[in-house]
Design a protein around this motif. Structure first.
Motif, PDB file in Angstrom:
ATOM      1  N   ASN A   1      26.269  39.564  45.160  1.00 50.96           N
ATOM      2  CA  ASN A   1      26.823  40.157  43.902  1.00 50.96           C
ATOM      3  C   ASN A   1      27.652  41.068  44.159  1.00 50.96           C
ATOM      4  O   ASN A   1      27.297  42.077  45.082  1.00 50.96           O
TER       5      ASN A   1
ATOM      6  N   ASP B   1      20.653  40.513  42.833  1.00 51.15           N
ATOM      7  CA  ASP B   1      21.738  40.854  41.672  1.00 51.15           C
ATOM      8  C   ASP B   1      21.755  42.552  41.581  1.00 51.15           C
ATOM      9  O   ASP B   1      20.605  43.071  42.055  1.00 51.15           O
TER      10      ASP B   1
ATOM     11  N   SER C   1      17.698  38.248  38.723  1.00 53.35           N
ATOM     12  CA  SER C   1      18.928  38.753  37.997  1.00 53.35           C
ATOM     13  C   SER C   1      18.317  40.050  37.020  1.00 53.35           C
ATOM     14  O   SER C   1      17.237  40.258  36.883  1.00 53.35           O
TER      15      SER C   1
ATOM     16  N   SER D   1      19.486  34.038  35.635  1.00 49.55           N
ATOM     17  CA  SER D   1      20.369  34.897  35.033  1.00 49.55           C
ATOM     18  C   SER D   1      20.070  35.566  33.733  1.00 49.55           C
ATOM     19  O   SER D   1      19.428  35.134  32.939  1.00 49.55           O
TER      20      SER D   1
ATOM     21  N   ASN E   1      24.113  30.662  36.077  1.00 50.15           N
ATOM     22  CA  ASN E   1      24.623  31.762  35.445  1.00 50.15           C
ATOM     23  C   ASN E   1      24.992  31.691  34.281  1.00 50.15           C
ATOM     24  O   ASN E   1      25.434  30.875  33.647  1.00 50.15           O
TER      25      ASN E   1
ATOM     26  N   VAL F   1      28.266  33.223  40.527  1.00 54.17           N
ATOM     27  CA  VAL F   1      28.671  34.247  39.297  1.00 54.17           C
ATOM     28  C   VAL F   1      30.101  33.969  38.850  1.00 54.17           C
ATOM     29  O   VAL F   1      30.971  34.039  39.627  1.00 54.17           O
TER      30      VAL F   1
ATOM     31  N   CYS G   1      30.166  35.194  43.997  1.00 58.13           N
ATOM     32  CA  CYS G   1      30.213  35.761  43.044  1.00 58.13           C
ATOM     33  C   CYS G   1      31.760  36.591  42.909  1.00 58.13           C
ATOM     34  O   CYS G   1      32.400  36.749  43.979  1.00 58.13           O
TER      35      CYS G   1
END
Lengths: 356, 436
Positions: free
Chosen positions: A75, A117, A159, A201, A244, A288, A331
């Motif tokens: 991420n 994350d 997440s 997520s 996500n 993401v 991401c």
């Protein structure tokens, strides 16, 4: 449960282990000038006579590449004040970079396994990270010191998100639960038996009163932060795993990405899907997607073919594709105020793009 | 934002019934919610002030500066500043951003109550123990104290009001009364234009907050006026006096020029005629539909009356101890109260059950059995591609705006100060205060 364990191979949690890091890289020598780039290929798609769109088309170009992670980058997040870029990686580290010139700032280490994350607090001083070591950790960005270790999940944490006030953290885990943490005390306030598959997520609404979550079971759920009760459930038509989900900037819609190569926009009050964005490839990894709202209003997502795709939020047309990474783009994140975009993925690199 | 998805039935419940939280941090003597209701300030017997975060029920700030029990707390409109008054003769204005003092103002007597101006954190009014009430203004940096009248304003006290007609003293003994009485409470009207004060002889004085002149006096009762509280809209106010009665008034139209024509008549009297109870503290609920009061001494109850017809709707039994201060949350059916003996903070709230219909998109809650009628095309076999295309085409009709923020029903609309979460300090610990 066996099936779940098998499907885990398809998640970025294990992505770090399978990534072939062919580029030898060192933290610190990250900045490469654009002229030396091997990949600056850029194509613009379908800008022809798009009368329905209220917004200009994006013209993003590569600004710089941030090099330093030794495994897939899971991420990338701009801080709320727009000064910093934080990246998390399967190499167990978090790296902080300056947003304006891409200069490497520091590496934060401490997790025992890969990181899935990260999220910034609203005051841009604190980061929370989620890791395969079953913990979420809260870090002071100025010093890189650890402030809290949030222990309690019985499996990989996938997440995390900070509440807008910075007093709560929500975490979603492979153990199918969501936990809400009191950051100051470092204790779990509430565990929500959220889904029947790993929670991929979690995201707070702009006023902090709701949390949205999604899962490999194909469901998207809204939760009341204070009571922990489920307020609404939405299901993908074909039950494809949702990787996500996030609130739109105004909190009226949800943006979800699922493993049938679709990004969807939901009107959660009506429980209805209002837009489907297609044209990228997303079948394997938690990818993401985000909104870019500083110039036009676009939906942006990475693709497993190494590209980054911009859609017009209204017409659903692809308005720009950027490329390309060597490997899946996991991401993307848009700068809070400037026309800047960061992307990262399986090639261990972070790319920063700006509007020309 | 969550309210749009919450069961409307559960939102319609007006007052709380379940004891949901007990907070044991020192011996609390008074409580106050900020306007948004996400923080609760608690003044302690030892002079500390604790600000609780109502999202976590944890401590957001500890403010140390007073040396005697806290008697009153008042939040600024934006929630950034907190004014505390104490029996140590000090009023302190705190900046919650860093927990530092902005101003410390010393008086010549213990503080009964101190309240900030509703629109300025640099103006406040205090009522003092056997001393004249004072308006303090440090807008320009220097502290200016303006003494306000203790005495009733004789010219208007002989007004032709019905309420006044019976209880009004003759002009001769009025002078006598005026000299003995002292002001026990002082509170701003919701606009901040006037200050309502209550005296030990049952007089209500209305004082202009800019000219400091008493514009109207009214004798409400013959005994102490202990509290004056306005509803959040400012349309009604209640007066608690030691004659065991809480009186509800409609606030007169204060923009009306002649104060002598302001209508000040009692709408309802709340009392317990059987047990002859005194009331420790009084407050309105968030929308002014209810008045609640905690009882004095042995009976550990909180009474809730409804303001429309004035009937008693609920008695909440407090566990074990007498309730000294009680506060209603500014926008939720939630009551916080503090006990006299141990200073424990009790929180009553509504408990809503999980809506089962929220757990799947096609679940509906029905009151009774409904015969299911299948749709004409429910079992039609439509090829995936066609179904998919139909859905995608349908989407094009929707116009979406993902950026513009619309405030939703029940959402707090003003910007409210967020107390920074400090993580690199050691947590302060408070023992259960059993000390006497």
């Amino acid at each position: 449960m066996e099936m779940d364990l098998d499907s885990r191979e398809d998640t970025p949690a294990s992505s770090g282990d399978t990534t072939d890091s062919e580029l030898p890289s060192h933290p610190g020598d990250a900045l490469r000038p654009i002229s030396n780039l091997r990949h600056t290929s850029q194509e613009n798609h379908s800008q022809n006579g798009n009368s329905k769109s209220r917004y200009p088309t994006p013209h993003y170009k590569l600004r710089f590449i941030l090099e330093g992670h030794k495994a897939g980058v899971t991420n990338v997040k701009f801080s709320a004040d727009g000064k910093w870029i934080a990246t998390s990686s399967a190499d167990k580290s978090i790296k902080i970079w300056k947003a304006d010139d891409g200069e490497y700032e520091m590496t934060i280490e401490g997790h025992g396994r890969g990181i899935n994350d990260i999220a910034w607090s609203h005051d841009s001083r604190v980061i929370v990270s989620a890791s395969d070591d079953k913990t979420a950790r809260v870090w002071d960005v100025a010093s890189g010191h650890i402030l809290r270790i949030l222990r309690g999940h019985t499996s990989y944490v996938y997440s995390v998100d900070f509440s807008p006030k910075g007093n709560l953290v929500a975490s979603g885990s492979f153990d199918e639960s969501i936990k809400i943490w009191d950051v100051k005390k470092g204790v779990c306030l509430r565990t929500l038996p959220a889904h029947s598959d790993p929670v991929s997520s979690v995201h707070f609404s702009r006023d902090g009163t709701m949390i949205v979550s999604c899962s490999h079971d194909g469901q998207i759920r809204l939760w009341d932060t204070a009571s922990g009760q489920c307020l609404k459930t939405m299901i993908e038509d074909n039950n494809s795993p949702v990787s996500n989900v996030r609130f739109s900037p105004n909190g009226k819609y949800l943006l979800s990405g699922s493993l049938d190569s679709s990004v969807r926009l939901w009107d959660y009050l009506k429980g209805k899907r209002v837009k489907t964005y297609q044209g990228h490839k997303n079948e394997k990894y938690i990818t993401v997607s985000t909104f870019s709202t500083t110039r036009g209003v676009w939906v942006v997502s990475g693709s497993e073919d190494g590209q980054i795709v911009f859609w017009d939020v209204q017409t659903k047309e692809v308005v720009q594709t950027l490329g390309k990474h060597e490997g899946a783009v996991l991401c993307v994140d848009a700068h809070p105020s400037q026309n800047m975009l960061a992307s990262a993925g399986m090639d261990n690199l972070v790319r920063v793009w700006i509007e020309q | 934002m969550n309210l749009l998805l919450t069961d409307p039935f559960s939102l319609s419940q007006d007052y709380p019934e379940n004891l949901t939280h007990i907070l044991n941090y020192g011996r609390s003597t008074c409580l106050k919610f900020n306007r948004k209701g996400d923080y609760l300030a608690s003044g302690l017997f030892d002079g500390s002030v604790i600000v609780f975060d109502f999202d976590t029920y944890g401590i957001a700030r500890v403010l140390r500066g007073h040396t005697r029990p806290i008697t009153s707390l008042s939040w600024s409109r934006d929630g950034r500043y907190l004014l505390s008054g104490s029996r140590d003769w000090l009023c302190i204005l705190w900046d919650l951003k860093d927990g530092k003092r902005v101003k410390t103002v010393r008086f010549e007597a213990p503080i009964w109550g101190a309240e900030l101006h509703p629109y300025s954190h640099q103006i406040f009014v205090v009522s003092l123990f056997e001393d004249a009430p004072t308006l303090v203004d440090f807008t320009d940096g220097t502290i200016r104290k303006h003494l306000l009248n203790d005495v009733a304003f004789a010219k208007t006290s002989s007004g032709d009001d019905e309420e006044n007609a019976s209880g009004s003293p003759s002009p001769e003994n009025q002078q006598e009364v005026q000299e003995k009485q002292s002001t026990l409470v002082a509170t701003f009207t919701t606009s901040g234009q006037y200050i309502f004060t209550g005296t030990s002889k049952g007089w209500l004085n209305i004082i202009d907050s800019e000219s400091f002149q008493t514009v109207r006096s009214e004798r409400i009762t013959t005994s102490n006026i202990k509290h004056i509280a306005f509803s959040s809209s400012g349309k009604q106010f209640i007066i608690n006096s030691s004659d065991r009665t809480i009186r509800l008034f409609n606030t007169p139209d204060l923009s009306y020029t002649d104060p002598n024509n302001w209508e000040l008549s009692v709408i309802h009297r709340f009392q317990d005629v059987v047990n002859r109870l005194q009331w420790n503290s009084i407050t309105f609920n968030s929308n002014g539909d209810y008045v609640l009061a905690s009882t004095y001494q042995d009976q550990h109850d909180i009474y809730i009356w409804e303001t429309e017809v004035g009937s008693l709707v609920k008695i909440i039994e407090a566990p074990r101890e007498e309730i000294v201060d009680v506060q209603w949350h500014p926008n939720r059916p939630l009551i916080a109260a503090t006990g006299l003996d141990k200073g424990t903070i009790y929180v009553w709230a509504t408990v809503t059950p999980q809506q089962w219909s929220a757990l799947a998109p096609d679940f509906v809650e029905v009151d009774e059995n409904v015969e299911y009628e299948e749709r004409e095309d429910e079992f039609d076999v439509i090829p995936d591609e066609i179904a998919n295309k139909r859905r995608l085409d349908q989407e094009d009709e929707d116009d979406v705006d993902v950026v513009t923020i619309e405030r939703v029903r029940g959402e707090f609309s003003d910007e409210s100060f967020v107390i920074p979460v400090i993580l690199d300090e050691e947590e302060e610990t408070f023992e259960d205060s059993d000390s006497d």
